[in-house]
Design a protein around this motif. Structure first.
Motif, mmCIF file in Angstrom:
data_model
loop_
_atom_site.group_PDB
_atom_site.id
_atom_site.type_symbol
_atom_site.label_atom_id
_atom_site.label_comp_id
_atom_site.label_asym_id
_atom_site.label_seq_id
_atom_site.Cartn_x
_atom_site.Cartn_y
_atom_site.Cartn_z
ATOM 1 N N GLY A 1 0.780 -1.230 0.000
ATOM 2 C CA GLY A 1 0.000 0.000 0.000
ATOM 3 C C GLY A 1 0.809 1.276 0.000
ATOM 4 O O GLY A 1 0.243 2.373 -0.103
ATOM 5 N N GLU A 2 2.133 1.185 0.139
ATOM 6 C CA GLU A 2 2.960 2.392 0.158
ATOM 7 C C GLU A 2 3.039 3.000 -1.245
ATOM 8 O O GLU A 2 3.028 2.277 -2.255
ATOM 9 N N ARG A 3 3.118 4.328 -1.283
ATOM 10 C CA ARG A 3 3.193 5.025 -2.565
ATOM 11 C C ARG A 3 4.325 6.044 -2.545
ATOM 12 O O ARG A 3 4.807 6.447 -1.483
ATOM 13 N N LEU A 4 4.733 6.459 -3.730
ATOM 14 C CA LEU A 4 5.736 7.499 -3.909
ATOM 15 C C LEU A 4 5.151 8.603 -4.785
ATOM 16 O O LEU A 4 4.285 8.343 -5.628
ATOM 17 N N TYR A 5 5.649 9.801 -4.579
ATOM 18 C CA TYR A 5 5.183 10.946 -5.368
ATOM 19 C C TYR A 5 6.227 11.306 -6.411
ATOM 20 O O TYR A 5 7.404 11.501 -6.090
ATOM 21 N N ARG A 6 5.811 11.388 -7.664
ATOM 22 C CA ARG A 6 6.692 11.809 -8.750
ATOM 23 C C ARG A 6 6.744 13.343 -8.755
ATOM 24 O O ARG A 6 5.785 14.005 -9.138
ATOM 25 N N THR A 7 7.859 13.900 -8.310
ATOM 26 C CA THR A 7 7.958 15.349 -8.163
ATOM 27 C C THR A 7 8.060 16.076 -9.493
ATOM 28 O O THR A 7 7.724 17.258 -9.581
ATOM 29 N N GLY A 8 8.576 15.407 -10.535
ATOM 30 C CA GLY A 8 8.838 16.095 -11.792
ATOM 31 C C GLY A 8 10.159 16.840 -11.800
ATOM 32 O O GLY A 8 10.523 17.444 -12.806
ATOM 33 N N ASP A 9 10.893 16.771 -10.692
ATOM 34 C CA ASP A 9 12.193 17.439 -10.602
ATOM 35 C C ASP A 9 13.294 16.505 -11.111
ATOM 36 O O ASP A 9 13.361 15.338 -10.707
ATOM 37 N N LEU A 10 14.142 17.019 -11.978
ATOM 38 C CA LEU A 10 15.294 16.267 -12.445
ATOM 39 C C LEU A 10 16.478 16.554 -11.529
ATOM 40 O O LEU A 10 16.819 17.717 -11.282
ATOM 41 N N VAL A 11 17.086 15.501 -11.007
ATOM 42 C CA VAL A 11 18.191 15.660 -10.060
ATOM 43 C C VAL A 11 19.273 14.648 -10.399
ATOM 44 O O VAL A 11 19.070 13.715 -11.192
ATOM 45 N N THR A 12 20.415 14.843 -9.767
ATOM 46 C CA THR A 12 21.479 13.839 -9.779
ATOM 47 C C THR A 12 22.033 13.752 -8.366
ATOM 48 O O THR A 12 22.023 14.753 -7.629
ATOM 49 N N GLN A 13 22.468 12.581 -7.977
ATOM 50 C CA GLN A 13 22.992 12.392 -6.619
ATOM 51 C C GLN A 13 24.500 12.562 -6.626
ATOM 52 O O GLN A 13 25.213 11.857 -7.343
#
Length: 354
Positions: A51-63
């Motif tokens: 039941g866990e979900r994640l939100y797609r922020t639309g932000d492009l990042v790099t670690q």
């Protein structure tokens, strides 16, 4: 937080991907927008919890190697105008409905007063600004309306890919920006008109005509505050941002400034203790009823790695207290009336428990 590709697969550190966020604080979705909720809130394949979900922020990042996420831009075409997030595709869809417009592209470009929207229309004889403005006003919010419109015979395309050349459009918008000519204002104008024209041109990058609309020319609340501050200092009139938004045009603003009373100053006095705001007085009153209560205290714990330099930490905490007076406030009272007293900066104790 996770960095994933278009298929929601994790990407290695150093590669670009979309940032996904999750956890107990995640919202349930968008109110009354089930389609957008399903698009943005996706099942969590990483936690292993049902039941866990994640939100797609639309932000492009790099670690980065140190674990930090470096923001690179947006995966979609959202931009921020006057503090509001704008989806460029929505603006394009509205403007495309105007009769006489074949194709439309909207881009956000830098401007003296901040980012502004520029619309590119085809054909070259697409409807004029007045027609476009009348069509857009009931359909788009103020922040979504283009500040400038450029009409082209055809939109530029990349010679290598054959796709729309957006960098070329942004370069065209920069080249077509009106130069801040006549910065001293009209030679035959009165002193108020010349002063307003001069400050307006300096802030928005182009000299206004009598009927130029402040918002349509790229103005916003920040530019309005700067305009008011400069005019109060130069003309000595009691004007504020309400005059800018009520007058809207150069002529309208000049009329309001001309009728304004002389500026009597800010009326500030010195030597009085700072007065508490109503919310501050409420918190003080609650504290009198329950002095040992701490519902408004915020406890924060930070994990430090490596050898702790206690004197350096103490010096850093003192520097923070020196910079922010409110951290040194003490609230005494006289006859039941609280007031603030700002204590002098002192060293901050850093007890070390081993």
């Amino acid at each position: 937080m996770y960095v994933v590709d278009a298929e929601l697969r994790p990407v290695p550190p150093g590669q670009t991907g979309e940032l996904l966020v999750g956890g107990p604080g995640l919202a349930d979705g968008y109110l009354d927008r089930p389609g957008l909720t399903a698009e943005r809130f996706v099942p969590d394949p990483f936690s292993g919890l049902p039941g866990e979900r994640l939100y797609r922020t639309g932000d492009l990042v790099t670690q980065a190697p140190d674990g930090r996420f470096v923001y690179l831009g947006r995966a979609d075409r959202q931009v921020k105008i006057r503090g509001q997030r704008i989806e460029l595709g929505e603006v394009e869809a509205v403007l495309a409905g105007l009769p006489g417009v074949d194709r439309v592209v909207v881009e956000a470009v830098d401007a003296p007063a901040g980012a502004e929207l520029v619309a590119f229309l085809t054909p070259a004889d697409a409807p004029d600004d007045a027609t476009l403005r009348a069509y857009a006003e009931p359909r788009l919010t103020a922040a979504m309306r283009p500040a400038r419109v450029l009409r082209l015979a055809e939109l530029p395309v990349s010679p290598t890919t054959g796709k729309l050349d957006r960098p070329a459009l942004r370069a065209l918008a920069a080249a077509a920006r009106p130069a801040p000519a006549d910065v001293d204002g009209p030679a035959d104008g009165d002193p108020v008109t010349r002063a307003v024209s001069r400050v307006w041109a300096r802030l928005l990058g182009a000299a206004p005509g009598p009927d130029t609309d402040f918002l349509a020319a790229g103005g916003n609340s920040i530019a309005a505050m700067r305009l008011v501050a400069a005019l109060r200092a130069e003309l000595g009139r009691a004007v504020d941002t309400r005059d800018v938004f009520a007058g809207r045009t150069l002529a309208g603003l000049v009329r309001r400034i001309t009728a304004a009373a002389p500026d009597a100053g800010d009326g500030l006095t010195t030597g009085n203790p700072p007065t508490l705001s109503p919310p501050q007085r409420r918190l003080w009153f609650v504290d009198q009823l329950a002095p040992s209560s701490a519902p408004y205290n915020i406890a924060v714990a930070h994990r430090l790695r490596g050898e702790l330099d206690v004197p350096a930490l103490g010096a850093a905490l003192r520097a923070v207290a020196e910079r922010h007076d409110v951290l040194r406030w003490r609230i005494p009272q006289t006859a039941g009336v609280p007031y603030a007293v700002c204590a002098e900066p002192t060293d901050v104790a850093v007890p070390v428990v081993t």
